[in-house]
Scaffold this active site. Structure first.
Site, PDB file in Angstrom:
ATOM      1  N   ASP A  19       3.135  -3.638   4.538  1.00 18.16           N
ATOM      2  CA  ASP A  19       3.665  -3.115   5.789  1.00 18.16           C
ATOM      3  C   ASP A  19       4.241  -1.723   5.496  1.00 18.16           C
ATOM      4  O   ASP A  19       3.498  -0.746   5.444  1.00 18.16           O
ATOM      5  CB  ASP A  19       4.708  -4.124   6.292  1.00 18.16           C
ATOM      6  CG  ASP A  19       5.290  -3.779   7.639  1.00 18.16           C
ATOM      7  OD1 ASP A  19       4.847  -2.805   8.253  1.00 18.16           O
ATOM      8  OD2 ASP A  19       6.208  -4.477   8.085  1.00 18.16           O
ATOM      9  N   LYS A  24      -1.187  -3.146   7.030  1.00 13.23           N
ATOM     10  CA  LYS A  24      -0.843  -2.429   8.267  1.00 13.23           C
ATOM     11  C   LYS A  24      -0.637  -0.956   7.913  1.00 13.23           C
ATOM     12  O   LYS A  24       0.486  -0.534   7.671  1.00 13.23           O
ATOM     13  CB  LYS A  24       0.446  -3.008   8.862  1.00 13.23           C
ATOM     14  CG  LYS A  24       0.317  -4.423   9.354  1.00 13.23           C
ATOM     15  CD  LYS A  24       1.418  -4.792  10.326  1.00 13.23           C
ATOM     16  CE  LYS A  24       2.525  -5.532   9.657  1.00 13.23           C
ATOM     17  NZ  LYS A  24       3.515  -6.118  10.578  1.00 13.23           N
ATOM     18  N   VAL A  56       2.602 -10.603  12.473  1.00 10.74           N
ATOM     19  CA  VAL A  56       1.659 -11.727  12.471  1.00 10.74           C
ATOM     20  C   VAL A  56       2.220 -12.906  11.674  1.00 10.74           C
ATOM     21  O   VAL A  56       3.063 -12.722  10.787  1.00 10.74           O
ATOM     22  CB  VAL A  56       0.284 -11.310  11.881  1.00 10.74           C
ATOM     23  CG1 VAL A  56      -0.409 -10.311  12.775  1.00 10.74           C
ATOM     24  CG2 VAL A  56       0.437 -10.760  10.471  1.00 10.74           C
TER      25      VAL A  56
HETATM   26  P1  5GP Z   1       6.789  -4.177   3.098  1.00  3.37           P
HETATM   27  O1  5GP Z   1       7.750  -4.057   1.965  1.00  3.37           O
HETATM   28  O2  5GP Z   1       5.418  -3.631   2.808  1.00  3.37           O
HETATM   29  O3  5GP Z   1       7.372  -3.601   4.378  1.00  3.37           O
HETATM   30  O4  5GP Z   1       6.669  -5.694   3.452  1.00  3.37           O
HETATM   31  C1  5GP Z   1       6.038  -6.613   2.688  1.00  3.37           C
HETATM   32  C2  5GP Z   1       6.499  -8.005   3.044  1.00  3.37           C
HETATM   33  O5  5GP Z   1       7.036  -8.067   4.371  1.00  3.37           O
HETATM   34  C3  5GP Z   1       5.336  -8.952   3.058  1.00  3.37           C
HETATM   35  O6  5GP Z   1       5.129  -9.506   1.793  1.00  3.37           O
HETATM   36  C4  5GP Z   1       5.774  -9.988   4.093  1.00  3.37           C
HETATM   37  O7  5GP Z   1       6.525 -10.992   3.486  1.00  3.37           O
HETATM   38  C5  5GP Z   1       6.634  -9.218   5.055  1.00  3.37           C
HETATM   39  N1  5GP Z   1       5.895  -8.781   6.259  1.00  3.37           N
HETATM   40  C6  5GP Z   1       5.513  -7.533   6.594  1.00  3.37           C
HETATM   41  N2  5GP Z   1       4.840  -7.506   7.754  1.00  3.37           N
HETATM   42  C7  5GP Z   1       4.789  -8.798   8.169  1.00  3.37           C
HETATM   43  C8  5GP Z   1       4.188  -9.451   9.317  1.00  3.37           C
HETATM   44  O8  5GP Z   1       3.555  -8.866  10.196  1.00  3.37           O
HETATM   45  N3  5GP Z   1       4.349 -10.790   9.369  1.00  3.37           N
HETATM   46  C9  5GP Z   1       5.025 -11.512   8.437  1.00  3.37           C
HETATM   47  N4  5GP Z   1       5.111 -12.821   8.617  1.00  3.37           N
HETATM   48  N5  5GP Z   1       5.580 -10.947   7.340  1.00  3.37           N
HETATM   49  C10 5GP Z   1       5.463  -9.599   7.223  1.00  3.37           C
END
Ligand code: 5GP
Length: 193
Positions: free
Chosen positions: A118, A146, A168
């Protein structure tokens, strides 16, 4: 768990019923199965003759990891890490290692298996952390990506599906620990007032 007997998506092979909290299915079981088969072939080809260490990031990658590893025609070992940066639907930006690898990463071909990228903050932290352990190679395989949400640059060698900027659930992904067991990826209905 309460289910209604409405088939998911248009796919004839789709057997699961749609959970009543899900507004829309983004990826059906069949789409996921086909893509994982392709990823398995690509990884098998790229790591031929090497012993691969799959590092599953708990808990979201569990379903993806277990399906993906069945598609790998390679010698491989599996280890896990648990990182925490999210609360509800928001990234806190502070990454904590809740569970570390059992085995040393030194000299190994490491493939990090993540549920979704994300902001990139979690994986950026993790990759810096793992690099200091001197693996032979270090790459990422993410089930979902994403790209519009990135705050820091992260390069995944393998991506299952790029998806739009929506929260999601399903196929391992949760909302406050719920919905991980759904066999498809869906978007939640807005909470009722
Ligand atoms: P980042 O550090 O890249 O923002 O987030 C990574 C973590 O955030 C992922 O491993 C997941 O656990 C959570 N996450 C990010 N986007 C989503 C989403 O759309 N749905 C869910 N359920 N978890 C998300």
């Amino acid at each position: 768990m309460r289910r209604v007997s409405r088939p998911v998506g248009d796919n004839k092979n789709q057997t699961a019923a749609l959970h009543p909290d899900i507004a829309r299915v983004l990826l059906t079981e069949e789409q996921i199965r086909e893509r994982i088969r392709e990823l398995g072939h690509a990884i098998t080809r790229d790591y031929a003759g090497r012993r691969l260490t799959l590092v599953g990031i708990l808990k979201g990658s569990v379903m993806f990891l277990s399906d993906l590893m069945r598609e790998l025609d390679l010698d491989c070992t599996v280890d896990f890490m648990c990182l925490s940066s999210y609360s509800g639907k928001e990234s806190t930006g502070v990454v904590r290692v809740m569970l570390d690898l059992r085995e040393s990463a030194e000299g190994r071909d490491i493939l990090v298996i993540e549920d979704i990228i994300d902001t990139g903050l979690t994986l950026s932290y993790l990759m810096q952390n793992l690099k200091t352990r001197n693996p032979r190679s270090l790459e990422i395989c993410a089930f979902l990506d994403k790209p519009d949400c990135r705050k820091v640059q992260v390069r995944a060698k393998y991506v299952g599906f790029p998806i739009p900027n929506e929260f999601v659930v399903g196929y391992g992904l949760d909302y406050n620990e719920q919905y991980r067991n759904l066999p498809y990826v869906g978007i939640l209905k807005p909470p009722r007032a």
